[in-house]
Motif scaffolding. Sequence first.
Motif, PDB file in Angstrom:
ATOM      1  N   PRO A 194       0.843  -1.204   0.000  1.00  0.00           N
ATOM      2  CA  PRO A 194       0.000   0.000   0.000  1.00  0.00           C
ATOM      3  C   PRO A 194       0.876   1.252   0.000  1.00  0.00           C
ATOM      4  O   PRO A 194       2.067   1.172   0.281  1.00  0.00           O
ATOM      5  CB  PRO A 194      -0.790  -0.132   1.300  1.00  0.00           C
ATOM      6  CG  PRO A 194       0.050  -0.987   2.187  1.00  0.00           C
ATOM      7  CD  PRO A 194       0.820  -1.917   1.285  1.00  0.00           C
ATOM      8  N   LYS A 195       0.262   2.362  -0.317  1.00  0.00           N
ATOM      9  CA  LYS A 195       1.013   3.613  -0.405  1.00  0.00           C
ATOM     10  C   LYS A 195       1.697   3.901   0.930  1.00  0.00           C
ATOM     11  O   LYS A 195       1.075   3.861   1.986  1.00  0.00           O
ATOM     12  CB  LYS A 195       0.087   4.767  -0.779  1.00  0.00           C
ATOM     13  CG  LYS A 195       0.817   6.080  -0.998  1.00  0.00           C
ATOM     14  CD  LYS A 195      -0.121   7.186  -1.441  1.00  0.00           C
ATOM     15  CE  LYS A 195       0.649   8.488  -1.639  1.00  0.00           C
ATOM     16  NZ  LYS A 195      -0.224   9.568  -2.090  1.00  0.00           N
ATOM     17  N   SER A 196       2.990   4.174   0.847  1.00  0.00           N
ATOM     18  CA  SER A 196       3.784   4.457   2.047  1.00  0.00           C
ATOM     19  C   SER A 196       3.421   5.800   2.647  1.00  0.00           C
ATOM     20  O   SER A 196       3.023   6.728   1.936  1.00  0.00           O
ATOM     21  CB  SER A 196       5.275   4.473   1.694  1.00  0.00           C
ATOM     22  OG  SER A 196       5.681   3.235   1.202  1.00  0.00           O
ATOM     23  N   ASP A 197       3.563   5.883   3.960  1.00  0.00           N
ATOM     24  CA  ASP A 197       3.421   7.160   4.645  1.00  0.00           C
ATOM     25  C   ASP A 197       4.782   7.830   4.648  1.00  0.00           C
ATOM     26  O   ASP A 197       5.750   7.259   5.145  1.00  0.00           O
ATOM     27  CB  ASP A 197       2.953   6.967   6.088  1.00  0.00           C
ATOM     28  CG  ASP A 197       1.499   6.532   6.166  1.00  0.00           C
ATOM     29  OD1 ASP A 197       0.711   6.953   5.304  1.00  0.00           O
ATOM     30  OD2 ASP A 197       1.163   5.762   7.082  1.00  0.00           O
ATOM     31  N   ALA A 198       4.863   9.014   4.091  1.00  0.00           N
ATOM     32  CA  ALA A 198       6.123   9.758   4.075  1.00  0.00           C
ATOM     33  C   ALA A 198       6.169  10.667   5.289  1.00  0.00           C
ATOM     34  O   ALA A 198       5.170  11.303   5.628  1.00  0.00           O
ATOM     35  CB  ALA A 198       6.236  10.570   2.800  1.00  0.00           C
ATOM     36  N   PRO A 199       7.333  10.721   5.962  1.00  0.00           N
ATOM     37  CA  PRO A 199       7.436  11.640   7.105  1.00  0.00           C
ATOM     38  C   PRO A 199       7.360  13.088   6.629  1.00  0.00           C
ATOM     39  O   PRO A 199       7.651  13.388   5.480  1.00  0.00           O
ATOM     40  CB  PRO A 199       8.808  11.315   7.692  1.00  0.00           C
ATOM     41  CG  PRO A 199       9.561  10.635   6.613  1.00  0.00           C
ATOM     42  CD  PRO A 199       8.550   9.991   5.708  1.00  0.00           C
ATOM     43  N   GLY A 200       6.954  13.960   7.507  1.00  0.00           N
ATOM     44  CA  GLY A 200       6.823  15.373   7.147  1.00  0.00           C
ATOM     45  C   GLY A 200       5.411  15.680   6.715  1.00  0.00           C
ATOM     46  O   GLY A 200       4.475  14.929   6.964  1.00  0.00           O
ATOM     47  N   SER A 201       5.261  16.787   6.016  1.00  0.00           N
ATOM     48  CA  SER A 201       3.929  17.202   5.581  1.00  0.00           C
ATOM     49  C   SER A 201       3.398  16.253   4.515  1.00  0.00           C
ATOM     50  O   SER A 201       4.143  15.494   3.899  1.00  0.00           O
ATOM     51  CB  SER A 201       3.973  18.643   5.051  1.00  0.00           C
ATOM     52  OG  SER A 201       4.813  18.716   3.923  1.00  0.00           O
ATOM     53  N   SER A 202       2.113  16.312   4.284  1.00  0.00           N
ATOM     54  CA  SER A 202       1.461  15.371   3.375  1.00  0.00           C
ATOM     55  C   SER A 202       1.960  15.494   1.945  1.00  0.00           C
ATOM     56  O   SER A 202       1.798  14.575   1.158  1.00  0.00           O
ATOM     57  CB  SER A 202      -0.052  15.565   3.422  1.00  0.00           C
ATOM     58  OG  SER A 202      -0.376  16.868   2.999  1.00  0.00           O
ATOM     59  N   ASN A 203       2.559  16.618   1.575  1.00  0.00           N
ATOM     60  CA  ASN A 203       3.012  16.781   0.198  1.00  0.00           C
ATOM     61  C   ASN A 203       4.500  16.453   0.025  1.00  0.00           C
ATOM     62  O   ASN A 203       5.112  16.864  -0.936  1.00  0.00           O
ATOM     63  CB  ASN A 203       2.702  18.187  -0.318  1.00  0.00           C
ATOM     64  CG  ASN A 203       3.339  19.261   0.537  1.00  0.00           C
ATOM     65  OD1 ASN A 203       3.986  18.974   1.539  1.00  0.00           O
ATOM     66  ND2 ASN A 203       3.168  20.501   0.149  1.00  0.00           N
ATOM     67  N   GLY A 224      13.882   9.558  -3.030  1.00  0.00           N
ATOM     68  CA  GLY A 224      15.137   9.383  -2.303  1.00  0.00           C
ATOM     69  C   GLY A 224      15.292   7.977  -1.752  1.00  0.00           C
ATOM     70  O   GLY A 224      16.339   7.346  -1.905  1.00  0.00           O
ATOM     71  N   TRP A 225      14.236   7.456  -1.114  1.00  0.00           N
ATOM     72  CA  TRP A 225      14.289   6.110  -0.535  1.00  0.00           C
ATOM     73  C   TRP A 225      14.553   5.060  -1.607  1.00  0.00           C
ATOM     74  O   TRP A 225      15.303   4.123  -1.406  1.00  0.00           O
ATOM     75  CB  TRP A 225      12.988   5.761   0.155  1.00  0.00           C
ATOM     76  CG  TRP A 225      12.832   6.307   1.547  1.00  0.00           C
ATOM     77  CD1 TRP A 225      13.787   6.897   2.318  1.00  0.00           C
ATOM     78  CD2 TRP A 225      11.635   6.298   2.318  1.00  0.00           C
ATOM     79  NE1 TRP A 225      13.259   7.272   3.520  1.00  0.00           N
ATOM     80  CE2 TRP A 225      11.929   6.917   3.560  1.00  0.00           C
ATOM     81  CE3 TRP A 225      10.341   5.854   2.088  1.00  0.00           C
ATOM     82  CZ2 TRP A 225      10.992   7.080   4.553  1.00  0.00           C
ATOM     83  CZ3 TRP A 225       9.403   6.023   3.085  1.00  0.00           C
ATOM     84  CH2 TRP A 225       9.723   6.627   4.311  1.00  0.00           C
TER      85      TRP A 225
END
Length: 153
Positions: free
Chosen positions: A32-41, A49-50
């Motif tokens: 499923p779509k990963s949660d990126a740290p920081g703001s939603s955008n 980068g990952w």
Amino acid sequence: MSYAVMFLLLLLDLIKFSYAQTFWTLLHIDYPKSDAPGSSNQYCNVMIGWRKVPMFGACKPVHTFIHENTTSIANLCSIPPKPCGKSQVQLCHESPSPINVTDCFAKSGFRPPTCQYLENSESRKIQVICKDGQPIFLKNKLILPQVENSTQT
């Protein structure tokens, strides 16, 4: 069969596996779509980068992440292909229904390793190029927007 021929056949098989493996694990599939740290955008900045998306000296203008399970994407290769692209020489397998994707568009004025991206998440049909029954390339029909260097994200 000589050892040299057997080695070359093994090497070709590893290269074929490498293209499919790169498609699955590195470049496009995020389910499923990963949660990126920081703001939603920040999803695109973090994921590119990952995943170490290849840059070749410049920020990749557009990159797409597919938010669908691997079985559904692999099954696209069983759909009869049709010509795609400008030359109509390539054969693509198109999803029969829309798939959730996130498109990442490079902002101008940035260079690796500090590329910055704007994102657009939507559902749409996708096209893949397959080899030996495995997707190896996502065919992007997107028109690149003019994305200026901006502090707004």
